[in-house]
Design an enzyme around this catalytic site. Structure first.
Site, PDB file in Angstrom:
ATOM      1  CE1 TYR A  31      31.409   0.958 -37.869  1.00  0.00           C
ATOM      2  CE2 TYR A  31      31.116   3.295 -37.438  1.00  0.00           C
ATOM      3  CZ  TYR A  31      31.147   2.248 -38.325  1.00  0.00           C
ATOM      4  OH  TYR A  31      30.935   2.475 -39.662  1.00  0.00           O
ATOM      5  CE  LYS A 144      34.653   1.626 -39.085  1.00  0.00           C
ATOM      6  NZ  LYS A 144      34.144   1.883 -40.441  1.00  0.00           N
ATOM      7  CD  GLU A 176      34.372   7.946 -47.296  1.00  0.00           C
ATOM      8  OE1 GLU A 176      35.221   7.053 -47.077  1.00  0.00           O
ATOM      9  OE2 GLU A 176      34.006   8.759 -46.431  1.00  0.00           O
ATOM     10  CG  LEU A 200      36.940   5.505 -42.293  1.00  0.00           C
ATOM     11  CD1 LEU A 200      37.190   6.231 -40.978  1.00  0.00           C
ATOM     12  CD2 LEU A 200      35.963   4.359 -42.097  1.00  0.00           C
TER      13      LEU A 200
END
Length: 283
Positions: A31, A144, A176, A200
């Site tokens: 996505y 993702k 992250e 990511l």
């Protein structure tokens, strides 16, 4: 509301999802979320490039070319009269009897629709609290994918503790946030975890690095420890929807003096100017 389903726009109330869609049953898909300002999808090309990269990494072949999907999303924005918000795009592997393995000729299921998204002005100005948590996700965080269960668990834990974000720690180093990239500032040098399979590579992250370079600001893509995080002069997070948000406390302890740092404010303002200029150029 108009929704893009595969190759055509439909009214939302007419849309149906098959109960054997592998995205629904396995989270087998990818996505993107694309921010829209003044009717313009910001960094649309970069988001779609990552979308197609993610789909390739898990072996899904889109039935639309990147350029075809781009034009469909622009049409979707226009048809919905979307001025300030976002577009959610998802592609699952397709519909098949429920089993872990799959046939290679499945037809992917694509959906895209408008989502509410407003600039978090209060959080950007006042800063937010964060907690830390062990990073127990799989080792392909660069994809993702729809598999966000652990991110959700930690985000909920942060929410229940009155925090805005959860900062993930793997082998002693900060990777992250649950839905953001994390930056620290020490002695006017900006640090963030290098791109790779452990994070990511956020689109806002990449734009910020370009901005730092253009401004001549010192920055390093370098892993740093939780101890270094807690001793930083300033900390901030970045994402498509949050843009740049100062983190003013971590695990109940203040970052710096406990308010938004001056360099973070400068970075936020410069990034918003970048958005403004890009949007104006596209109108």
């Amino acid at each position: 509301m108009k929704v893009l389903i595969n190759n055509e726009l439909q009214d939302r109330q007419e849309v149906k999802v098959d109960i054997e869609d592998r995205g629904y049953q396995f989270g087998d898909g990818v996505y993107e979320v694309i921010r829209v300002y003044e009717g313009v999808p910001y960094t649309l090309d970069e988001h779609l490039a990552r979308f197609y990269r993610s789909s390739k990494e898990i072996g899904i072949t889109p039935h639309l070319s990147l350029e075809e999907l781009k034009q469909k999303l622009i049409l979707l924005i226009k048809e919905n009269g979307l001025n300030d918000g976002g577009i959610y795009v998802q592609m699952s592997r397709g519909v098949a009897p429920r089993k872990h393995q799959y046939e290679v000729n499945l037809t992917p299921e694509l959906v895209a629709y408008p989502v509410p998204s407003k600039r978090p002005d209060k959080e950007q100005k006042e800063g937010v609290a964060a907690i830390t948590a062990e990073d127990l996700r799989w080792l392909r965080c660069d994809i993702k994918s729809l598999n966000l269960l652990y991110n959700i668990m930690i985000k909920q834990k942060a929410h229940e503790s009155g925090a805005f974000e959860g900062i993930l720690v793997r082998d002693g180093n900060i990777t992250e946030g649950t839905s953001s990239n994390i930056f620290i500032i020490k002695d006017r040098t900006i640090y963030t975890h290098p791109a790779g399979n452990l994070i990511l590579n956020g689109i806002t992250r990449t734009k910020l690095l370009e901005l730092f370079k253009s401004k001549g600001w010192a920055y390093k893509e370098q892993a740093f420890s939780k101890e270094t995080l807690l001793q930083a002069d300033e900390v901030f997070m970045s994402s498509t929807t949050a843009e740049v948000v100062p983190i003013t406390s971590i695990d109940g302890k203040p970052v710096g003096n406990g308010s938004a740092g001056s360099f973070t404010v400068e970075i936020r303002e410069a990034f918003q100017e970048l958005i403004k200029n890009a949007t104006a150029a596209a109108v």
